[in-house]
Each structure stands twice: as structure tokens, then as C-alpha cells.
Design a protein around this motif. Structure first.
Motif, PDB file in Angstrom:
ATOM      1  N   THR A   1      34.841  30.154  44.100  1.00  0.00           N
ATOM      2  CA  THR A   1      34.927  28.710  43.842  1.00  0.00           C
ATOM      3  C   THR A   1      36.407  28.348  43.885  1.00  0.00           C
ATOM      4  OG1 THR A   1      34.938  29.137  41.471  1.00  0.00           O
ATOM      5  CG2 THR A   1      32.829  28.566  42.450  1.00  0.00           C
ATOM      6  N   ASN A   2      36.853  27.991  45.072  1.00  0.00           N
ATOM      7  CA  ASN A   2      38.250  27.659  45.297  1.00  0.00           C
ATOM      8  C   ASN A   2      38.287  26.489  46.270  1.00  0.00           C
ATOM      9  OD1 ASN A   2      40.880  27.759  46.771  1.00  0.00           O
ATOM     10  ND2 ASN A   2      41.255  29.465  45.374  1.00  0.00           N
ATOM     11  N   PRO A   3      39.059  25.464  46.001  1.00  0.00           N
ATOM     12  CA  PRO A   3      39.053  24.289  46.878  1.00  0.00           C
ATOM     13  C   PRO A   3      39.608  24.541  48.278  1.00  0.00           C
ATOM     14  CG  PRO A   3      40.742  24.073  45.187  1.00  0.00           C
ATOM     15  CD  PRO A   3      39.954  25.305  44.863  1.00  0.00           C
ATOM     16  N   THR A   4      40.405  25.588  48.481  1.00  0.00           N
ATOM     17  CA  THR A   4      40.989  25.834  49.797  1.00  0.00           C
ATOM     18  C   THR A   4      40.373  27.021  50.526  1.00  0.00           C
ATOM     19  OG1 THR A   4      42.770  27.182  48.866  1.00  0.00           O
ATOM     20  CG2 THR A   4      43.193  24.818  49.122  1.00  0.00           C
ATOM     21  N   VAL A   5      39.533  27.808  49.840  1.00  0.00           N
ATOM     22  CA  VAL A   5      38.905  28.993  50.441  1.00  0.00           C
ATOM     23  C   VAL A   5      37.398  28.788  50.417  1.00  0.00           C
ATOM     24  CG1 VAL A   5      38.583  31.488  50.255  1.00  0.00           C
ATOM     25  CG2 VAL A   5      40.798  30.483  49.681  1.00  0.00           C
ATOM     26  N   SER A   6      36.763  28.792  51.605  1.00  0.00           N
ATOM     27  CA  SER A   6      35.322  28.533  51.669  1.00  0.00           C
ATOM     28  C   SER A   6      34.485  29.805  51.536  1.00  0.00           C
ATOM     29  CB  SER A   6      34.965  27.802  52.960  1.00  0.00           C
ATOM     30  OG  SER A   6      35.374  28.542  54.090  1.00  0.00           O
ATOM     31  N   ARG A   7      35.022  30.946  51.946  1.00  0.00           N
ATOM     32  CA  ARG A   7      34.329  32.243  51.841  1.00  0.00           C
ATOM     33  C   ARG A   7      35.368  33.315  51.595  1.00  0.00           C
ATOM     34  NH1 ARG A   7      31.264  33.266  57.267  1.00  0.00           N
ATOM     35  NH2 ARG A   7      30.410  35.018  56.113  1.00  0.00           N
ATOM     36  N   THR A   8      34.937  34.433  51.005  1.00  0.00           N
ATOM     37  CA  THR A   8      35.835  35.572  50.855  1.00  0.00           C
ATOM     38  C   THR A   8      35.043  36.867  50.944  1.00  0.00           C
ATOM     39  OG1 THR A   8      37.677  36.481  49.574  1.00  0.00           O
ATOM     40  CG2 THR A   8      35.779  35.735  48.317  1.00  0.00           C
ATOM     41  N   HIS A   9      35.660  37.868  51.531  1.00  0.00           N
ATOM     42  CA  HIS A   9      35.088  39.206  51.613  1.00  0.00           C
ATOM     43  C   HIS A   9      36.075  40.185  50.993  1.00  0.00           C
ATOM     44  CE1 HIS A   9      32.298  37.441  54.488  1.00  0.00           C
ATOM     45  NE2 HIS A   9      31.605  38.563  54.438  1.00  0.00           N
ATOM     46  N   ARG A  10      35.540  41.125  50.227  1.00  0.00           N
ATOM     47  CA  ARG A  10      36.353  42.181  49.630  1.00  0.00           C
ATOM     48  C   ARG A  10      36.269  43.410  50.523  1.00  0.00           C
ATOM     49  NH1 ARG A  10      34.249  44.813  44.282  1.00  0.00           N
ATOM     50  NH2 ARG A  10      32.867  45.678  45.842  1.00  0.00           N
ATOM     51  N   VAL A  11      37.411  43.982  50.848  1.00  0.00           N
ATOM     52  CA  VAL A  11      37.479  45.178  51.679  1.00  0.00           C
ATOM     53  C   VAL A  11      38.180  46.266  50.862  1.00  0.00           C
ATOM     54  CG1 VAL A  11      38.312  46.179  53.838  1.00  0.00           C
ATOM     55  CG2 VAL A  11      37.686  43.761  53.758  1.00  0.00           C
ATOM     56  N   ILE A  12      37.490  47.366  50.621  1.00  0.00           N
ATOM     57  CA  ILE A  12      38.090  48.485  49.901  1.00  0.00           C
ATOM     58  C   ILE A  12      38.916  49.295  50.898  1.00  0.00           C
ATOM     59  CG2 ILE A  12      37.637  50.555  48.525  1.00  0.00           C
ATOM     60  CD1 ILE A  12      36.883  47.865  47.191  1.00  0.00           C
ATOM     61  N   PHE A  13      40.189  49.479  50.576  1.00  0.00           N
ATOM     62  CA  PHE A  13      41.123  50.175  51.466  1.00  0.00           C
ATOM     63  C   PHE A  13      41.926  51.156  50.613  1.00  0.00           C
ATOM     64  CE2 PHE A  13      45.146  50.215  54.024  1.00  0.00           C
ATOM     65  CZ  PHE A  13      44.604  50.830  55.146  1.00  0.00           C
ATOM     66  N   GLY A  14      41.352  52.349  50.400  1.00  0.00           N
ATOM     67  CA  GLY A  14      41.993  53.327  49.523  1.00  0.00           C
ATOM     68  C   GLY A  14      42.044  52.777  48.110  1.00  0.00           C
ATOM     69  N   GLN A  15      43.223  52.801  47.511  1.00  0.00           N
ATOM     70  CA  GLN A  15      43.389  52.267  46.163  1.00  0.00           C
ATOM     71  C   GLN A  15      43.578  50.750  46.165  1.00  0.00           C
ATOM     72  OE1 GLN A  15      46.709  54.477  44.580  1.00  0.00           O
ATOM     73  NE2 GLN A  15      45.388  56.104  43.842  1.00  0.00           N
ATOM     74  N   ASN A  16      43.706  50.173  47.330  1.00  0.00           N
ATOM     75  CA  ASN A  16      43.954  48.732  47.433  1.00  0.00           C
ATOM     76  C   ASN A  16      42.673  47.982  47.767  1.00  0.00           C
ATOM     77  OD1 ASN A  16      46.600  50.181  48.409  1.00  0.00           O
ATOM     78  ND2 ASN A  16      47.198  48.228  47.567  1.00  0.00           N
ATOM     79  N   THR A  17      42.686  46.694  47.456  1.00  0.00           N
ATOM     80  CA  THR A  17      41.606  45.792  47.845  1.00  0.00           C
ATOM     81  C   THR A  17      42.213  44.709  48.724  1.00  0.00           C
ATOM     82  OG1 THR A  17      40.437  46.176  45.769  1.00  0.00           O
ATOM     83  CG2 THR A  17      39.832  44.211  47.020  1.00  0.00           C
ATOM     84  N   ILE A  18      41.641  44.560  49.920  1.00  0.00           N
ATOM     85  CA  ILE A  18      42.047  43.486  50.822  1.00  0.00           C
ATOM     86  C   ILE A  18      41.032  42.363  50.650  1.00  0.00           C
ATOM     87  CG2 ILE A  18      42.387  42.799  53.229  1.00  0.00           C
ATOM     88  CD1 ILE A  18      42.986  45.774  53.831  1.00  0.00           C
ATOM     89  N   TRP A  19      41.523  41.160  50.439  1.00  0.00           N
ATOM     90  CA  TRP A  19      40.659  39.985  50.344  1.00  0.00           C
ATOM     91  C   TRP A  19      40.823  39.172  51.616  1.00  0.00           C
ATOM     92  CZ3 TRP A  19      37.163  39.680  46.602  1.00  0.00           C
ATOM     93  CH2 TRP A  19      37.359  40.466  45.469  1.00  0.00           C
ATOM     94  N   LEU A  20      39.746  39.037  52.372  1.00  0.00           N
ATOM     95  CA  LEU A  20      39.740  38.207  53.571  1.00  0.00           C
ATOM     96  C   LEU A  20      39.245  36.831  53.163  1.00  0.00           C
ATOM     97  CD1 LEU A  20      38.114  40.755  56.037  1.00  0.00           C
ATOM     98  CD2 LEU A  20      40.551  40.262  55.732  1.00  0.00           C
ATOM     99  N   ASP A  21      40.129  35.860  53.143  1.00  0.00           N
ATOM    100  CA  ASP A  21      39.813  34.507  52.705  1.00  0.00           C
ATOM    101  C   ASP A  21      39.681  33.575  53.908  1.00  0.00           C
ATOM    102  OD1 ASP A  21      40.000  35.363  50.080  1.00  0.00           O
ATOM    103  OD2 ASP A  21      42.059  34.642  49.816  1.00  0.00           O
ATOM    104  N   CYS A  22      38.542  32.898  54.017  1.00  0.00           N
ATOM    105  CA  CYS A  22      38.303  31.931  55.086  1.00  0.00           C
ATOM    106  C   CYS A  22      38.885  30.585  54.673  1.00  0.00           C
ATOM    107  CB  CYS A  22      36.804  31.799  55.339  1.00  0.00           C
ATOM    108  SG  CYS A  22      36.387  30.636  56.642  1.00  0.00           S
ATOM    109  N   VAL A  23      39.827  30.098  55.473  1.00  0.00           N
ATOM    110  CA  VAL A  23      40.465  28.812  55.181  1.00  0.00           C
ATOM    111  C   VAL A  23      40.281  27.865  56.367  1.00  0.00           C
ATOM    112  CG1 VAL A  23      42.131  29.630  53.484  1.00  0.00           C
ATOM    113  CG2 VAL A  23      42.673  29.847  55.880  1.00  0.00           C
ATOM    114  N   ASP A  24      39.885  26.648  56.071  1.00  0.00           N
ATOM    115  CA  ASP A  24      39.562  25.674  57.113  1.00  0.00           C
ATOM    116  C   ASP A  24      40.783  25.060  57.775  1.00  0.00           C
ATOM    117  OD1 ASP A  24      36.929  26.139  56.458  1.00  0.00           O
ATOM    118  OD2 ASP A  24      36.762  24.369  55.189  1.00  0.00           O
TER     119      ASP A  24
END
Length: 71
Positions: A41-64
Motif C-alpha cells: 500500500t504505497n501511493p507511488t508503487v503499484s506492485r512489488t515482488h520480493r527476490v531472495i538473493f543470498g543474505q539480501n532481499t531485492i525489492w522489485l517495485d513497479c512504478v507508473d
């Protein structure tokens, strides 16, 4: 004084809407990483996917309103 920088565990990548599905597919189908869509629930991000990358988390945020990706 010594300044030391350290990386955080979360990396956010803002991806334009017209490239979002292909970007998610690349991480999921080509790189074979664990990719999961998460609610947001973010006014600038319509979708997000979490990607597990070792000890890190990559967040792919869809922005219009972006024309290119930004990290």
C-alpha cells in the motif's frame, strides 16, 4: 574521525510499468531466484515482488511514472 559504510540487507529497484513483467520474469525464470509478489500500500508503487538473493532481499517495485529503472 573514520567513516565506515556498510550495505543494508534490502535493495529496492524501481522498475517502469512497461518493463515490470519482463524484469520479474528475468529474476524468476532466467536467474531462477525465489520471487514472490507481496502486497503493498504505497501511493507511488503499484506492485512489488520480493527476490531472495543470498543474505539480501531485492525489492522489485513497479512504478507508473518512471521511464527507466533506478536502484
Amino acid at each position: 574521525m573514520i567513516t565506515q559504510f556498510e550495505a543494508g540487507l534490502n535493495i529496492a529497484i524501481k522498475v517502469p510499468k512497461n518493463k515490470y513483467d519482463k524484469t520479474v520474469g528475468f529474476y524468476r525464470d532466467i536467474l531462477k531466484l525465489d520471487v514472490e509478489e507481496r502486497p503493498i500500500t504505497n501511493p507511488t508503487v503499484s506492485r512489488t515482488h520480493r527476490v531472495i538473493f543470498g543474505q539480501n532481499t531485492i525489492w522489485l517495485d513497479c512504478v507508473d511514472n518512471y521511464t527507466h529503472s533506478e536502484t
